[in-house]
Design an enzyme around this catalytic site. Sequence first.
Site, PDB file in Angstrom:
ATOM      1  N   SER A   1      42.323 -24.616 -48.101  1.00  0.00           N
ATOM      2  CA  SER A   1      42.496 -24.932 -46.674  1.00  0.00           C
ATOM      3  C   SER A   1      43.803 -24.359 -46.132  1.00  0.00           C
ATOM      4  O   SER A   1      44.847 -24.419 -46.773  1.00  0.00           O
ATOM      5  CB  SER A   1      42.497 -26.450 -46.470  1.00  0.00           C
ATOM      6  N   THR A  55      37.803 -34.545 -43.996  1.00  0.00           N
ATOM      7  CA  THR A  55      36.720 -33.577 -43.952  1.00  0.00           C
ATOM      8  C   THR A  55      35.634 -33.972 -44.942  1.00  0.00           C
ATOM      9  O   THR A  55      35.687 -35.079 -45.513  1.00  0.00           O
ATOM     10  CB  THR A  55      37.260 -32.148 -44.195  1.00  0.00           C
ATOM     11  N   LYS A  97      33.804 -38.001 -43.531  1.00  0.00           N
ATOM     12  CA  LYS A  97      33.951 -38.197 -42.084  1.00  0.00           C
ATOM     13  C   LYS A  97      33.205 -39.430 -41.566  1.00  0.00           C
ATOM     14  O   LYS A  97      33.614 -40.031 -40.569  1.00  0.00           O
ATOM     15  CB  LYS A  97      33.485 -36.951 -41.333  1.00  0.00           C
ATOM     16  N   ASN A 132      37.466 -37.269 -37.937  1.00  0.00           N
ATOM     17  CA  ASN A 132      38.167 -36.214 -38.681  1.00  0.00           C
ATOM     18  C   ASN A 132      39.689 -36.370 -38.617  1.00  0.00           C
ATOM     19  O   ASN A 132      40.409 -35.657 -39.297  1.00  0.00           O
ATOM     20  CB  ASN A 132      37.778 -34.827 -38.163  1.00  0.00           C
ATOM     21  N   ASP A 145      36.846 -32.737 -33.641  1.00  0.00           N
ATOM     22  CA  ASP A 145      35.935 -31.648 -34.011  1.00  0.00           C
ATOM     23  C   ASP A 145      35.069 -31.200 -32.840  1.00  0.00           C
ATOM     24  O   ASP A 145      34.802 -30.012 -32.674  1.00  0.00           O
ATOM     25  CB  ASP A 145      35.027 -32.079 -35.162  1.00  0.00           C
ATOM     26  N   GLY A 159      22.577 -28.742 -40.427  1.00  0.00           N
ATOM     27  CA  GLY A 159      23.599 -29.673 -40.888  1.00  0.00           C
ATOM     28  C   GLY A 159      23.734 -30.869 -39.962  1.00  0.00           C
ATOM     29  O   GLY A 159      23.941 -30.709 -38.761  1.00  0.00           O
ATOM     30  N   ALA A 160      23.618 -32.066 -40.529  1.00  0.00           N
ATOM     31  CA  ALA A 160      23.676 -33.296 -39.742  1.00  0.00           C
ATOM     32  C   ALA A 160      24.729 -34.255 -40.275  1.00  0.00           C
ATOM     33  O   ALA A 160      24.631 -35.461 -40.060  1.00  0.00           O
ATOM     34  CB  ALA A 160      22.306 -33.971 -39.725  1.00  0.00           C
ATOM     35  N   ALA A 220      30.603 -33.151 -39.464  1.00  0.00           N
ATOM     36  CA  ALA A 220      30.846 -32.005 -38.586  1.00  0.00           C
ATOM     37  C   ALA A 220      29.634 -31.741 -37.715  1.00  0.00           C
ATOM     38  O   ALA A 220      29.757 -31.365 -36.544  1.00  0.00           O
ATOM     39  CB  ALA A 220      31.190 -30.769 -39.409  1.00  0.00           C
ATOM     40  N   GLY A 277      34.412 -19.255 -37.330  1.00  0.00           N
ATOM     41  CA  GLY A 277      34.913 -20.620 -37.383  1.00  0.00           C
ATOM     42  C   GLY A 277      36.396 -20.786 -37.133  1.00  0.00           C
ATOM     43  O   GLY A 277      36.896 -21.920 -37.118  1.00  0.00           O
TER      44      GLY A 277
END
Length: 331
Positions: free
Chosen positions: A66, A118, A122, A143, A158, A182-183, A186, A297
Site C-alpha cells: 500500500s 480495507t 469494512k 473505511n 470511498d 463486487g459487492a 468497497a 484506480g
Amino acid sequence: MTGTESIGSRLDQALLTRRPDPETGAPWPAPGADRWPTVSRTTGWGAGARPAVHRLFLLGEGIGASRTPGLHEYEGREQGLWLSYRTLDSLEWAITAADLPAVIEWARASGFSGFNVTHPFKQAIIPSLDELSDRARALGAVNTVVLREGRAIGHNTDWCGYQTPFADVLPDACRGTVVQIGAGGAGAAVAYATLDLGTPLLIIHDIDSERARQLVERMRGIFGPDRVQVGVDLARSLAEAEGVVNATPVGMATHPGCAIDAGLLRPQLWVSEIVYFPLHTELLVRARAAGCRTVDGAGMAAEQAVRAFELFTGVTPDAPRMHARVRAMVA
C-alpha cells in the site's frame, strides 16, 4: 496472557516501533504526549514550534504494498504536522474480525488519531464502533475510523473518493446501464457513487450471491426498487451495458488476475477500476487493447485519502498535491 493482552503485544510490535521523523530526525513523542499543541508553520520546527502529532494506520489483508502510508506522511510533512502512518496486515499479525474490538481499544489507549480499514474488514468493523456517519450507516461499510474523546466514529470516504475522479475522467458516463463486479465494502461505496451519478440501472455481480442480494436491497432502500438488481449472467449483463466497474481486490499485486474475460470487452464499453497498485491492472490492459475508455484506480486512492486526512487531522489537505503524489508513487 489473555487474548486481549496477546493482541496488544502484537499491535505494540506492529505499530509502536519507534522511528525518527524522516524530515527532522527528531524522535517520536511517547504515546501519552499531548497530540493537540499549537502549530506554527511560520517559525517552523527548528525555531522551537512543536507540531501536532497524529498516529494513524491501515488495517487490512495483503496491504504490504500500500502507498497510503507514504501519501499521508508526505502530506503531513507539507502541512507542518508530525504524522506517522503504519500498516497492520491482518495476515502478518494474525488479526481476525473477532479481534476488532481489541484493536480499537488498543488504538484508543495508545493515542492514535484514527485508522483506515480495507478488505476484508469494512463491514465487519461496524458493530465495534461507537458511532457512524450518515454515509457510513447508509452504505453499511466503513473505511475511516476517527478516534476522538474516547469514541470510535466510522466514516466512509470511498464513495466520494470514487465518484469525484471518475466524473472528472468520464463526465458523460452513467447515462445507461452499468455493471459492477463486487459487492463487498468497497462495492457498497462504488454502487452508491454510481447510482448517485444518475445511472438508470446498476447490475451487481458477486461470487457470493447473498452478499450481492444484500447490497442490492440496501441500494434499493436509498435509490428505489427499479434502479439496481442482482446480476446472474455476466456476459448478458455486459452486452446491454455502457460500462463496467471492478470493485473487487482482483488485480492487486497480492490478488493477481482479471475480473472479466477479455472476450466480453468491446470498444463501446468503458471500464473503471478501483485497484491502484499496480496502476495498470490486467483488466485495464485488456480493456485498452479492446478499445475501451478506462478509469484507473489512482484517483480513488488519492481522493478517499484527501477526505480521510481532513477527518483525522482537522487540517484541509492540498488535494491536487495528494493526487499528484499518488501517481508519482505508483508510476
